[in-house]
Design a protein around this motif. Structure first.
Motif: not given
Ligand code: SF4
Length: 450
Positions: A387-390, A421-423
């Motif tokens: 996750c790019p936004v943590e 991306l998480c999916t």
């Protein structure tokens, strides 16, 4: 130039990327637009079947945000308006008269004279030019309202999602329009930031020197929302605006010519396409004309937009207002198919489960198979790692299943940039991105932004 090193990103190595060859597409007899495909709007029709339209005539607008207008990409006659269930406007079909008559939207302005215009003038030009939806207002990813003034605007020069067009391809020949568009944005907001990827291949020094930030990382480091997340210094900036460089160019074209820019550079890619490449197309071009080489549409899935964030489209759809890429994947053989952005690779691995983790530079062929069914969350942490936004998508999902929106917000659900991306990495095939997006939409309703 400030550097932003995005912690969690992912290098998607996918086969079928476009060659750097640009085709100019022939016109078609019939064009169309699909209001149904535009997220978060309630379209109100302005035209009816039989009406004559020019390039730039208003076709419909958003009832909830009337300055958000959508214009005709072609001159001709409205041939048909197709409604779906509950009178949803599926498509507006236009027969081309091949005359390319254009509505004058504004007097042409030079790059320098834009700087003398007021914020209101610039807003009106962009709204009347049908390009208001080029802006995304955070955190709810909708077009801003007329009264909204951004605390800052984030422009991403580069795209890192497969296979959106690369900046050196779409800027070449349009440098002036980009600079004009950027000047217009700077009238809207002094704090206009431009992010440029460390991998950017644009050589023009005048373009490069516009960059305020160098972005380090793979997908989705160059998302304007990710730049906002790393650059913001106060809560006030949470409702900043984001825009992509291609849309800045379109705003520049509108300002420099006074007419609606109805052509765009897209990519046509994927392993099911004979020759993946770039193409200049007129907005509204039928997908079946663009993909005339595909003989069996049952055997493929067509995705409009980035591979993880785009939409599934059918052969009877059209190049729509936000489409900068068309990707064609072979359909998988499994009976159960899920959302297109969760395709099964041959055996690629994010969690290093397979030997394929050793094949670092291999490009994987995608199809639409899931390679297995859904399972419960095993708390593996794969989604957190990308996750790019943590945020913590797996924890957020659990909070949301308990209707605990406050905890979800404390975990940063509103920072989500909907990158998918998480999916994509979830081994249990949970639609995490959709769950997080639905939560954001619930919050948007509660705060009157839906
Ligand atoms: S929660 Fe998922 S979709 Fe949202 S930014 Fe993080 S990885 Fe991307």
């Amino acid at each position: 130039m400030k550097k932003i090193d995005v912690k969690n990103t992912y290098d998607l190595k996918i086969a079928g990327g476009p060659e750097e060859v640009v085709l100019d597409y022939e016109g078609s007899d019939t064009y169309g637009v699909s209001p149904e495909r535009i997220k978060y709007i309630k379209p109100k029709l302005v035209v009816k079947a039989g009406d004559s339209v020019k390039i730039g005539t208003v076709l419909f607008y958003d009832k909830k945000n009337e300055v958000n207008k959508f214009l005709s990409p072609i001159s001709g006659i409205i041939k048909d308006i197709i409604f779906g269930e509950r009178r949803v406007i599926k498509s507006i079909i236009i027969s081309s008269d091949k005359k390319n008559q254009q509505e004058k939207i504004t007097g042409p302005l030079s790059s320098d004279s834009v700087k003398d215009k007021s914020q209101e003038d610039i807003k009106k030009i962009i709204q009347n030019g049908g390009l208001w939806s080029s802006f995304i207002e955070y955190p709810f990813n909708r077009a801003p309202n007329d009264a909204d003034n951004p605390p800052s605007i984030y422009v991403s020069l580069d795209n890192d999602e497969p296979f959106l067009p690369q900046s050196h391809m779409f800027i070449e020949g349009h440098e002036s329009a980009f600079l004009t568009g950027l000047n217009a944005l700077r009238v809207l907001c002094e704090k206009t930031y431009v992010g440029m990827s460390e991998k950017c291949k644009v050589n023009d020094p005048t373009i490069r020197e516009q960059a305020t930030h160098q972005i380090i990382g793979d997908y989705p480091a160059n998302d304007p929302g990710v730049m906002l997340y790393y650059n913001k210094t106060s809560e006030k900036e949470n409702d900043s605006w984001g825009i992509r460089a291609q849309d800045v160019i379109r705003i520049g074209m509108l300002i420099e010519t006074g007419f609606y820019p109805n052509k765009r550079l897209i990519t046509v890619s994927g392993t099911a396409v004979e020759k993946p490449m770039y193409a200049w197309v007129q907005d509204g071009l039928p997908i079946k004309d663009l993909l005339s080489d595909i003989s069996d549409f049952q055997a493929v899935r067509v995705v409009a937009g980035g591979l993880l964030t785009g939409q599934k489209v059918l052969k009877d759809d059209f190049i729509n207002y936000r489409d900068y890429a068309i990707h064609v994947l072979p359909e998988g053989r499994e009976q159960e198919l899920l959302h297109f952005f969760k395709p099964g690779f041959h055996r690629p691995t994010v969690s290093r489960t397979y030997m394929s983790a050793l094949l670092k530079d291999k490009e994987w062929e995608m199809n639409t198979s899931l390679n297995g069914g859904h399972r419960a969350c095993i708390s593996c942490g794969s989604c957190v790692a990308v996750c790019p936004v943590e945020t913590y998508p797996q924890v957020t999902m659990k909070s949301l299943s308990d209707n605990d929106i406050e905890t979800a917000m404390a975990q940063g659900v509103l920072d989500c940039v909907e990158c998918g991306l998480c999916t994509y990495v979830c081994p249990s095939k949970i639609e995490l991105s959709e769950i997080v997006t639905n939560a954001k939409n619930m919050i948007a309703k509660e705060v009157g932004k839906a």
